[in-house]
Design a protein around this motif. Structure first.
Motif, PDB file in Angstrom:
ATOM      1  N   LEU A 140      -3.780  -2.270 -29.790  1.00 38.89           N
ATOM      2  CA  LEU A 140      -2.707  -2.192 -28.803  1.00 38.89           C
ATOM      3  C   LEU A 140      -2.872  -3.272 -27.736  1.00 38.89           C
ATOM      4  CD1 LEU A 140      -0.187  -0.891 -27.583  1.00 38.89           C
ATOM      5  CD2 LEU A 140      -1.687   0.844 -26.537  1.00 38.89           C
ATOM      6  N   ASN A 141      -4.091  -3.436 -27.226  1.00 40.65           N
ATOM      7  CA  ASN A 141      -4.352  -4.514 -26.256  1.00 40.65           C
ATOM      8  C   ASN A 141      -3.954  -5.867 -26.829  1.00 40.65           C
ATOM      9  OD1 ASN A 141      -5.424  -2.912 -24.231  1.00 40.65           O
ATOM     10  ND2 ASN A 141      -7.530  -3.210 -24.902  1.00 40.65           N
ATOM     11  N   ASN A 183       5.566  -1.893 -34.384  1.00 47.69           N
ATOM     12  CA  ASN A 183       4.740  -2.786 -35.216  1.00 47.69           C
ATOM     13  C   ASN A 183       3.418  -2.128 -35.583  1.00 47.69           C
ATOM     14  OD1 ASN A 183       6.627  -4.837 -35.283  1.00 47.69           O
ATOM     15  ND2 ASN A 183       5.713  -5.963 -33.571  1.00 47.69           N
ATOM     16  N   ILE A 184       2.794  -1.463 -34.625  1.00 46.28           N
ATOM     17  CA  ILE A 184       1.517  -0.791 -34.890  1.00 46.28           C
ATOM     18  C   ILE A 184       1.726   0.371 -35.856  1.00 46.28           C
ATOM     19  CG2 ILE A 184      -0.293   0.632 -33.847  1.00 46.28           C
ATOM     20  CD1 ILE A 184      -0.101  -1.258 -31.385  1.00 46.28           C
ATOM     21  N   ILE A 185       2.718   1.214 -35.589  1.00 48.35           N
ATOM     22  CA  ILE A 185       2.965   2.375 -36.446  1.00 48.35           C
ATOM     23  C   ILE A 185       3.373   1.943 -37.848  1.00 48.35           C
ATOM     24  CG2 ILE A 185       4.574   4.302 -36.805  1.00 48.35           C
ATOM     25  CD1 ILE A 185       4.346   4.842 -33.764  1.00 48.35           C
ATOM     26  N   LEU A 217       2.206   4.182 -24.089  1.00 47.83           N
ATOM     27  CA  LEU A 217       2.252   3.714 -25.478  1.00 47.83           C
ATOM     28  C   LEU A 217       1.108   4.293 -26.308  1.00 47.83           C
ATOM     29  CD1 LEU A 217       3.122  -0.094 -25.549  1.00 47.83           C
ATOM     30  CD2 LEU A 217       4.436   1.800 -26.445  1.00 47.83           C
ATOM     31  N   LEU A 218      -0.093   4.241 -25.756  1.00 42.95           N
ATOM     32  CA  LEU A 218      -1.243   4.776 -26.486  1.00 42.95           C
ATOM     33  C   LEU A 218      -1.053   6.261 -26.772  1.00 42.95           C
ATOM     34  CD1 LEU A 218      -4.017   4.210 -27.714  1.00 42.95           C
ATOM     35  CD2 LEU A 218      -5.021   4.783 -25.485  1.00 42.95           C
ATOM     36  N   GLY A 219      -0.560   7.001 -25.797  1.00 39.71           N
ATOM     37  CA  GLY A 219      -0.298   8.426 -26.007  1.00 39.71           C
ATOM     38  C   GLY A 219       0.726   8.670 -27.101  1.00 39.71           C
ATOM     39  N   GLN A 220       1.783   7.870 -27.133  1.00 36.64           N
ATOM     40  CA  GLN A 220       2.805   8.013 -28.172  1.00 36.64           C
ATOM     41  C   GLN A 220       2.236   7.684 -29.550  1.00 36.64           C
ATOM     42  OE1 GLN A 220       5.873   5.408 -26.689  1.00 36.64           O
ATOM     43  NE2 GLN A 220       6.556   6.872 -25.156  1.00 36.64           N
ATOM     44  N   ILE A 221       1.428   6.649 -29.634  1.00 39.41           N
ATOM     45  CA  ILE A 221       0.804   6.285 -30.917  1.00 39.41           C
ATOM     46  C   ILE A 221      -0.145   7.393 -31.361  1.00 39.41           C
ATOM     47  CG2 ILE A 221      -0.765   4.653 -32.051  1.00 39.41           C
ATOM     48  CD1 ILE A 221       0.563   2.459 -30.207  1.00 39.41           C
TER      49      ILE A 221
END
Length: 190
Positions: free
Chosen positions: A98-99, A120-122, A159-163
């Motif tokens: 994420l960073n 993009n990450i998901i 964002l991190l929480g959502q991921i």
């Protein structure tokens, strides 16, 4: 084929998550006769990170089992085609990924940019998960405290929480590692 196709492991910084994840990957590979793959997202940006990367590389080389390592700090979905149902893939770690995605370019952190980073990450994780026999993902619980006053930190935490919520929902098993002790949060221990 492995019995547990998707495992999410989280916990505090230096809690023993990576070591636990590596042991779990080896255990699954041994049972399934699968190939071990390490998807490293870290970038040696300072001396501490350099040392951590060297330690992880040494730990994998020192073991009985052979790991194939992929250094992919951005857009992990690009390498999804490398994996098959015989592979056990360990992604370490989501917070670093994420960073990297957030700071890879000079962007305004508007809602569209943040949404694209999350997607993009998901989608990268989902692409790999669809191909691999087992996928193990490591992340950090870094924002358990209030984060008032800094919009960038707040956006990162959101964002991190959502991921994390997506990963927990999709995972067959979820572990929280505290002081080296893995605690099962979702799934059945076998």
């Amino acid at each position: 084929m492995a019995a547990t196709p998707f495992i999410f492991i989280t916990g505090g910084v230096r809690s023993g998550k990576s070591s636990f994840a590596e042991r779990k990957a080896v255990e699954i590979a041994r049972k399934s006769e699968g190939r071990l793959n390490y998807l490293a997202t870290g970038v040696a940006s300072d001396s501490e990170m350099m040392e951590r990367i060297k330690k992880h590389q040494h730990d994998r080389l020192a073991g009985t089992y052979q790991w194939k390592t992929y250094e992919q700090s951005l857009r992990i979905g690009k390498i999804a085609d490398e994996f098959t149902a015989e592979d056990v893939v360990l992604l370490d770690c989501v917070t670093t990924l994420l960073n990297n995605e957030l700071f890879s370019s000079e962007q305004n952190w508007d809602n569209r940019f943040l949404s694209n980073v999350k997607e993009n990450i998901i989608s990268g994780i989902s692409s790999i998960k669809e191909r691999a026999g087992t996928m193990i993902i490591v992340s950090n619980e870094v924002l358990n405290e209030s984060i008032h006053g800094n919009e960038m930190v707040f956006a990162y935490g959101r964002l991190l929480g959502q991921i994390h919520q997506f990963l927990v929902k999709e995972a067959d098993k979820v572990f929280l590692v505290e002081a080296g002790i893995p605690i099962i949060m979702k799934g059945v221990i076998r």
